[in-house]
Each structure stands twice: as structure tokens, then as C-alpha cells.
Design a protein around this motif. Structure first.
Motif, PDB file in Angstrom:
ATOM      1  N   TRP A  90      -4.791  -3.251  -6.531  1.00  0.00           N
ATOM      2  CA  TRP A  90      -4.655  -3.319  -4.969  1.00  0.00           C
ATOM      3  C   TRP A  90      -6.183  -3.931  -4.558  1.00  0.00           C
ATOM      4  O   TRP A  90      -7.149  -3.482  -5.020  1.00  0.00           O
ATOM      5  N   GLN A 120      -1.432  -6.969  -3.939  1.00  0.00           N
ATOM      6  CA  GLN A 120      -1.082  -6.165  -4.836  1.00  0.00           C
ATOM      7  C   GLN A 120      -0.528  -6.961  -6.327  1.00  0.00           C
ATOM      8  O   GLN A 120       0.438  -7.816  -6.030  1.00  0.00           O
ATOM      9  N   TRP A 126       1.009  -1.315  -0.022  1.00  0.00           N
ATOM     10  CA  TRP A 126       0.159  -0.113  -0.090  1.00  0.00           C
ATOM     11  C   TRP A 126       0.822   1.415   0.140  1.00  0.00           C
ATOM     12  O   TRP A 126       0.520   2.249   0.510  1.00  0.00           O
TER      13      TRP A 126
END
Length: 284
Positions: A171, A235, A128
């Protein structure tokens, strides 16, 4: 079973695969098919049975050559597991099925990969690092993903909330389905990686004119096995793509940001022979 080091160079094992109820939720083109993550779990279990000292957290050169269809209402099915002793490097494992031809029975390969002894260093990766909602050009509710883009049943609807997409990344949040059964999973829960590949599949549908399915990867490394019922983050990073293949790196971390597993060079292609196309809205 004897340790692999004491077996011949190549050993074949007739195996009866248990078909658990949740496996029926993994479908493609109207057929129930064995998920690649389930095939890898089976091979890992067989490798550990053959050589209890062999770790199964590090894998190389995976190939998913042909989907393995599960017959309707089946509770078990016969398969063949082939183990090749690579000596100090590890063990090459293959999941095969027997197909009856007009003249003879032949073996068909569905999944093969090498379990290797050498573990690479864990990458320092913050999945992130870029705030998804700020960087994303599109966010897709998971209800729409599992209705129109990855039409699997409830057990394999691992992505949660929304999937955020940019030009190079996807994501997502993951919830590992809890089957509520005592099953041996030497590499942890199968569902987080399956959901991470859904993220790559959705991202790829924006770029190519087919629905991308995994056909192999360069390596996979399980640092700490995931567990049923737990939340994770993922991800998918696009590395390259052509008109017929996309390549992604996949990362899965827990809620504290600790790396749980990663995949290098996941290869995704069209396995429908052009019959299944992405909906127009995902490209808009």
C-alpha cells in the motif's frame, strides 16, 4: 493524418521524440532509459493523431521487450511508431528504434500494446479496505526506497511517506510530479502508475533474488486521467510468482476513493541478467 480506418493495415511513422528534462531521472544500471509509462503516452498520442475518434483509456496485451536508452544530453531522439489497424477491435501500436548492424539496419521493439474500443466495468475496489499499518509486516520509508531499492531521480520519486508491505500486498501514497510544462498527456499523468509499479517492485524484492522491472501486462484501464500535482493512493496485489516472474494487479484511486486506473496482471522480471540484486535487509 488520415483516420486509421482509412489507412493500410499497418502504417509506420518516423517520429522525433522530445526528451524532457525530467526523463533523465529514470535510470537503470547507470543508463537513462525511457520509462514504460512515457512510451505508452507517446503511443497514445500517435494513435489519437491517426484516429481522433479512438479512445486511448483501455489497453490490452502490453509488452515491454527492451529498454530504450536515452543518449546523454539528448533533447530529441529518432524513433519509429508502427500502427496496425485491428478494425473494430482497436489499434495495435508499437514503439521501435532503428539499430545499425554490420550489413543492414534492423528495427528493435521497445513497447507495444493494443488500444481497444471496449471498456470493461469499473471494479468496486477500496484500496485501503485493510488498514495498512495494522496488516503490514514491514513499512519502508520512501527515502530508503529511492536510495537503495528503486534508485531514480527526484521527478520519479512518486511514492510518499512510507510503503506498507504484507505477504500479498503493498500500500502506498503517490504524488504526481508536476513538470510545469504544457505537454499533451492523453492518459493523464504518467507518474502515478510509475510510482505504483515502484510499490510492486519493492514488494517483489522480498520474494525473489532480482530487482523486478515491468515487462508487460494483460490490460490497463484509465477511468479518469490522473493530473500533475495531485495525490493518489495505490495498492499492488500479488497474484502469483515464480523464481523468474511476479504478477501483480495494480489499483490507483484518488483521495475520495474513486478509481482512476487499474492494471491487470502486471508481469515483472529481471532485466539486468542477474547483475542487480536486492539488498539483504528487504528480505529480513
Amino acid at each position: 493524418m488520415e483516420p486509421v480506418s482509412q489507412l493500410m493495415a499497418t502504417t509506420r511513422i518516423d517520429h522525433r521524440l522530445t526528451i524532457f528534462p525530467w526523463m533523465g531521472d529514470h535510470c537503470f544500471a547507470g543508463r537513462t532509459v525511457l520509462a514504460a509509462v512515457e512510451a505508452m503516452q507517446l503511443l497514445a498520442t500517435c494513435v489519437q493523431a491517426a484516429d481522433p475518434q479512438m479512445g486511448v483509456g483501455n489497453m490490452d496485451d502490453a509488452r515491454f521487450a527492451k529498454l530504450l536508452a536515452i543518449p546523454p544530453s539528448a533533447t530529441t531522439m529518432k524513433v519509429v511508431v508502427e500502427l496496425e489497424n485491428l478494425e473494430k477491435e482497436g489499434i495495435r501500436a508499437r514503439l521501435l528504434s532503428r539499430t545499425q548492424g554490420k550489413v543492414m539496419t534492423r528495427l528493435v521493439s521497445h513497447c507495444e500494446l493494443s488500444f481497444i474500443r471496449q471498456a470493461p466495468p469499473v471494479p468496486e475496489k477500496d484500496v485501503w479496505a485493510e488498514t495498512p499499518c495494522a496488516k503490514a509486516s514491514l513499512s519502508v520509508p520512501v527515502a530508503k526506497i529511492y536510495q537503495e531499492l528503486v534508485p531514480f531521480g527526484p521527478a520519479y520519486r512518486t511514492l510518499q511517506d512510507k510503503l506498507f508491505l504484507s505477504a500479498e500486498r503493498a500500500w502506498g501514497s503517490l504524488l504526481a510530479y508536476d513538470p510545469g510544462e504544457c505537454t499533451a498527456t492523453p492518459m493523464g499523468s504518467s507518474f502515478p502508475l510509475d510510482g505504483a509499479m515502484h510499490a510492486a517492485c519493492v514488494h517483489g524484492q522480498r520474494l525473489v533474488d532480482f530487482v523486478p522491472f515491468p515487462v508487460g501486462f494483460t490490460s490497463r484501464h484509465v477511468v479518469k486521467p490522473t493530473r500533475a500535482g495531485e495525490f493518489y493512493r495505490t495498492q499492488a496485489e500479488l497474484q502469483s510468482f515464480t523464481a523468474d516472474e511476479l504478477i501483480y494487479n495494480i489499483f490507483i484511486v484518488d483521495q475520495e476513493g474513486e478509481m482512476r486506473e487499474w492494471v491487470q496482471a502486471l508481469r515483472m522480471r529481471d532485466v539486468s541478467q542477474g547483475r542487480i540484486k536486492p539488498p539483504a535487509w528487504i528480505k529480513a
